[in-house]
Design an enzyme around this catalytic site. Structure first.
Site, PDB file in Angstrom:
ATOM      1  CG  ASN A  10       9.087   8.460  -7.332  1.00 27.49           C
ATOM      2  OD1 ASN A  10       8.184   8.119  -8.095  1.00 27.49           O
ATOM      3  ND2 ASN A  10       9.557   9.695  -7.295  1.00 27.49           N
ATOM      4  N   GLY A  40       5.521  12.583  -2.538  1.00 29.02           N
ATOM      5  CA  GLY A  40       4.223  12.274  -1.954  1.00 29.02           C
ATOM      6  C   GLY A  40       4.342  11.287  -0.815  1.00 29.02           C
ATOM      7  CG  ASN A  42      10.050  10.937   0.782  1.00 28.33           C
ATOM      8  OD1 ASN A  42      10.103   9.731   1.010  1.00 28.33           O
ATOM      9  ND2 ASN A  42      10.871  11.541  -0.065  1.00 28.33           N
ATOM     10  CD  GLU A 137       8.332  14.033  -7.020  1.00 25.62           C
ATOM     11  OE1 GLU A 137       9.509  14.432  -6.896  1.00 25.62           O
ATOM     12  OE2 GLU A 137       7.882  13.048  -6.385  1.00 25.62           O
ATOM     13  CG  ASN A 180      13.958  24.958  -2.177  1.00 29.52           C
ATOM     14  OD1 ASN A 180      13.844  25.679  -3.166  1.00 29.52           O
ATOM     15  ND2 ASN A 180      14.237  23.666  -2.276  1.00 29.52           N
ATOM     16  CG  LEU A 214      15.558  31.004   4.017  1.00 33.38           C
ATOM     17  CD1 LEU A 214      15.712  32.251   4.873  1.00 33.38           C
ATOM     18  CD2 LEU A 214      15.494  31.372   2.537  1.00 33.38           C
ATOM     19  CB  THR A 242      17.368  12.525  -0.247  1.00 27.87           C
ATOM     20  OG1 THR A 242      18.674  12.243  -0.745  1.00 27.87           O
ATOM     21  CG2 THR A 242      16.347  12.186  -1.310  1.00 27.87           C
ATOM     22  CG  ASP A 246       9.905  15.371   0.559  1.00 31.93           C
ATOM     23  OD1 ASP A 246       9.428  16.364  -0.026  1.00 31.93           O
ATOM     24  OD2 ASP A 246      10.502  14.455  -0.040  1.00 31.93           O
TER      25      ASP A 246
END
Length: 303
Positions: A10, A40, A42, A137, A180, A214, A242, A246
């Site tokens: 992306n 992907g 990242n 994704e 997460n 966490l 962000t 990843d």
């Protein structure tokens, strides 16, 4: 042994805002930056920076050369990435607030033209014992997982973003899941505490080792090595979260591929993601292995 990361590529448009935009509100941003991203991309970059050679598969549109340039510069094998004339490459609109938290809106673009023929063509290059890392994704994910399982590949799933299509997967084919707390509760419907959530996840993913992150509270491994808890790594200032997840995923998997224990892998991955949140952007925030090793060493000495 090969590692295949089959996932999204992306262009990330990151807007700096005082707060996340609300319904009916028009909000002026204080800045805009454009980065290479996609879960992907990242995670491939994190694996490569962590010292594991990666082959990336995915699709880009006519605007996607910059994405390949970044991966190839880092050493990722992009020979399996395919190009299409339309649609354009996937992109993300990311709001990042003063506290470093973010919210993300995705446009799938070329990531959504992955079809079964493409999956078969790419998987023909892999054999039993090879690794497959996937997220949610790209299109044809259930088919990809099934075909990789039939080939005897070790399948690692980061189930993000959560949507109805994810539930079409046969979760019994997953060997390792990294997710997460929010994703875990969405997958299981659990409204209880962490112990109940782990129990529910074991029911949903009966054959998988589970790694649950966490945030500031650390991470938990549950699997063949028992249940292991790692404390969170606190940093002076969170700038942008962000790519934290990843980064964690890539470094954790890299450590396991190297034969490290679950405890060692959790520690290294936690340190790597802690470094990432102190930097702006997604892919550009992922640290190099030597940075992570020094951070980990300094942390152990201080505890």
């Amino acid at each position: 042994m090969q590692v295949l990361s089959f996932g999204s590529l992306n262009l990330d448009y990151v807007y700096q805002v005082d707060h996340f935009v609300q319904k009916g509100e028009t909000l002026a941003s204080t800045g805009l930056q454009v980065f290479c991203g996609g879960k992907g991309l990242n995670q491939s970059l994190a694996l490569q920076k962590a010292g594991v050679t990666v082959r990336h598969a995915g699709v880009i549109g006519p605007d996607g050369q910059i994405l390949l340039d970044m991966l190839e510069k880092a050493g990722v094998d992009c020979s399996l990435v395919q190009r299409v004339k339309e649609p354009r490459s996937g992109n993300a609109i990311i709001q990042c607030d003063r506290q470093g938290d973010n919210c993300i809106m995705l446009y799938g673009g070329a990531n959504q033209v992955v079809d079964e023929a493409m999956v078969d063509e790419i998987l023909n290059e892999f054999v039993p014992g090879d690794y497959l890392l996937v997220q949610n994704e790209i299109s044809s994910l259930p088919y990809l997982v099934r075909r990789a399982h039939e080939r005897g590949m070790y399948i690692v799933l980061n189930p993000s973003p959560i949507d109805e299509g994810l539930f079409q997967l046969d979760f019994s084919m997953i060997d390792l899941i990294i997710l997460n707390e929010i994703e875990g509760k969405a997958l299981t419907g659990c409204a209880g505490d962490i112990e109940e959530l782990l129990e529910r996840l074991c029911g949903v993913f009966p054959c998988a080792e589970i790694v649950l992150t966490l945030g500031e509270d650390g991470s938990i491994y549950h699997g063949k090595e028992g249940t292991i808890r790692e404390k969170g790594c606190r940093v002076r200032q969170v700038v942008d979260t962000t790519a934290a997840g990843d980064t964690f995923t890539g470094y954790y998997l890299a450590e396991r591929i190297r034969g490290r224990s679950a405890a060692e892998a959790l520690r290294t991955a936690s340190c790597a993601s802690a470094i990432a949140v102190t930097r702006k952007g997604a892919s550009v925030s992922i640290p190099e292995l030597d940075e992570v090793q020094k951070f980990t060493s300094d942390l152990q000495e201080s505890r």
